[in-house]
Design a protein around this motif. Structure first.
Motif, mmCIF file in Angstrom:
data_model
loop_
_atom_site.group_PDB
_atom_site.id
_atom_site.type_symbol
_atom_site.label_atom_id
_atom_site.label_comp_id
_atom_site.label_asym_id
_atom_site.label_seq_id
_atom_site.Cartn_x
_atom_site.Cartn_y
_atom_site.Cartn_z
ATOM 1 N N ARG A 36 0.836 -1.211 0.000
ATOM 2 C CA ARG A 36 0.000 0.000 0.000
ATOM 3 C C ARG A 36 0.870 1.261 0.000
ATOM 4 O O ARG A 36 0.644 2.185 -0.786
ATOM 5 N N LYS A 37 1.867 1.286 0.879
ATOM 6 C CA LYS A 37 2.664 2.501 1.042
ATOM 7 C C LYS A 37 3.561 2.788 -0.168
ATOM 8 O O LYS A 37 3.852 3.941 -0.470
ATOM 9 N N PHE A 38 3.976 1.733 -0.858
ATOM 10 C CA PHE A 38 4.866 1.923 -1.999
ATOM 11 C C PHE A 38 4.134 1.868 -3.338
ATOM 12 O O PHE A 38 4.768 1.908 -4.396
ATOM 13 N N TYR A 39 2.804 1.782 -3.296
ATOM 14 C CA TYR A 39 2.030 1.622 -4.530
ATOM 15 C C TYR A 39 2.216 2.811 -5.471
ATOM 16 O O TYR A 39 2.290 2.650 -6.692
ATOM 17 N N TYR A 40 2.306 3.993 -4.914
ATOM 18 C CA TYR A 40 2.519 5.194 -5.729
ATOM 19 C C TYR A 40 3.809 5.082 -6.529
ATOM 20 O O TYR A 40 3.859 5.402 -7.726
ATOM 21 N N PHE A 41 4.866 4.620 -5.860
ATOM 22 C CA PHE A 41 6.163 4.526 -6.527
ATOM 23 C C PHE A 41 6.159 3.426 -7.587
ATOM 24 O O PHE A 41 6.846 3.529 -8.603
ATOM 25 N N LEU A 42 5.381 2.379 -7.360
ATOM 26 C CA LEU A 42 5.267 1.296 -8.329
ATOM 27 C C LEU A 42 4.544 1.757 -9.591
ATOM 28 O O LEU A 42 4.950 1.439 -10.711
ATOM 29 N N LYS A 43 3.471 2.527 -9.416
ATOM 30 C CA LYS A 43 2.607 2.880 -10.541
ATOM 31 C C LYS A 43 3.044 4.145 -11.273
ATOM 32 O O LYS A 43 2.608 4.381 -12.404
ATOM 33 N N SER A 44 3.903 4.948 -10.652
ATOM 34 C CA SER A 44 4.301 6.222 -11.262
ATOM 35 C C SER A 44 5.559 6.059 -12.101
ATOM 36 O O SER A 44 6.363 5.147 -11.901
ATOM 37 N N ASP A 45 5.710 6.976 -13.056
ATOM 38 C CA ASP A 45 6.870 6.959 -13.942
ATOM 39 C C ASP A 45 7.906 7.960 -13.442
ATOM 40 O O ASP A 45 7.621 9.147 -13.309
ATOM 41 N N PHE A 46 9.090 7.461 -13.131
ATOM 42 C CA PHE A 46 10.186 8.319 -12.687
ATOM 43 C C PHE A 46 11.304 8.209 -13.739
ATOM 44 O O PHE A 46 12.150 7.320 -13.671
ATOM 45 N N LYS A 47 11.294 9.129 -14.694
ATOM 46 C CA LYS A 47 12.170 9.008 -15.858
ATOM 47 C C LYS A 47 13.655 9.051 -15.511
ATOM 48 O O LYS A 47 14.468 8.369 -16.139
ATOM 49 N N ASP A 48 14.021 9.865 -14.524
ATOM 50 C CA ASP A 48 15.443 10.065 -14.230
ATOM 51 C C ASP A 48 15.967 9.165 -13.119
ATOM 52 O O ASP A 48 17.165 9.103 -12.880
#
Length: 295
Positions: A36-48
């Motif tokens: 749950r807490k890391f779901y944002y980081f899993l689903k988001s695109d961090f290009k750099d």
């Protein structure tokens, strides 16, 4: 991979009916509250981003979950710890062993404050910094999904007088659940005392009216120390419910719950099973040695 929409099971414990939100049954590599807490980081695109940097203990649940997150995203994980015991180095197990298998770099750094050390020395534009235990505002993204699942379940099953219960480390999950739910959220401090947990709440939410209810026990428990009553209630839970719980947080969570004014037929308890079972094998071995020594 199933990262949301965990089932809810009804069980009976000490003559009371309670419900268990089975976040431990989310994807085996990325389950519990860290999913749950890391779901944002899993689903988001961090290009750099090429690397996650974090810190905590060498057997932290967050260490393993971040190693999975890094592996799924094609990143490196650098995880700082103040100390790794010689026994663990020589006998890798639990979250430590699994994180190493996933390619994590676990770095010993004997610093008074790892957060300050990392902030000053280890970060650049290619780093994603996640504080200990996932105490980040981005955690609200996944916890809000959890809250909505609870709301849907409550409406579907016409649940009255709902109280959501869970133990806390940093308290991030409990805090954001209270923010998104209309019912009471109760929790207990596992890592430090009440003042420590309140401090963690205020780091994420200044409005104290949005904070969960903190319950305390009469006895002062130290995080990571073995207590006979912890192992006893953990074994009782497994026998009564046929569900294995975490041996580090859940024993105190249930001891606090059953001794509270909420554990009665006036309230409907929904306990959040936050996973963390990977560390149980090493904890069970520790308890066996302790119990054998005491006998």
């Amino acid at each position: 991979m199933k990262f949301t929409d965990s089932p809810t099971h009804k069980v009976t414990f000490r003559q009371e009916n309670i419900y268990i939100k089975r976040d431990d049954l989310l994807h085996s590599d990325f389950s519990g509250n860290k999913a749950r807490k890391f779901y944002y980081f899993l689903k988001s695109d961090f290009k750099d981003v090429k690397k996650i940097v974090s810190y905590g203990s060498a057997q932290a649940n967050s260490l393993y979950s971040m190693s999975v997150l890094a592996k799924l995203k094609g990143w490196q994980l650098e995880f700082y710890v103040k100390h790794i015991s010689n026994y663990l180095k020589q006998n890798p197990q639990g979250n430590y062993k699994a994180a190493l298998k996933n390619g994590a770099k676990i770095i010993e750094k004997d610093e008074p404050c790892l957060h300050e050390y990392i902030s000053k020395n280890c970060l650049d534009e290619e780093c994603l910094y996640i504080q200990e235990g996932g105490r980040e505002k981005e955690a609200s993204f996944g916890v809000e999904i959890l809250a909505n699942e609870i709301k849907d379940w409550q409406i579907k099953n016409s649940i009255k007088n709902l109280v959501v219960a869970l133990p806390s480390g940093t308290g991030t999950t409990a805090l954001f659940l209270q923010k998104y739910l209309d019912c009471k959220v109760i929790t207990c401090p596992c890592v430090g005392k009440e003042q420590y947990l309140k401090k963690q709440f205020f780091l994420l939410e200044k409005d104290e009216t949005l904070h969960p209810i903190i319950l305390n026990t009469e006895k002062n428990y130290h995080f990571g120390k073995l207590y006979n009553e912890f192992y006893e209630i953990w074994s009782e839970l497994k026998s009564s419910t046929n569900i294995e719980f975490d041996l580090l947080y859940d024993p105190l969570g249930f001891l606090t719950l059953v001794n509270s004014n909420y554990f009665n037929n006036k309230y409907t308890i929904l306990y959040i099973h936050q996973g963390g079972l990977l560390g149980n094998n090493s904890m069970i071995e520790r308890y066996k040695r302790k119990l054998a020594f005491n006998n």
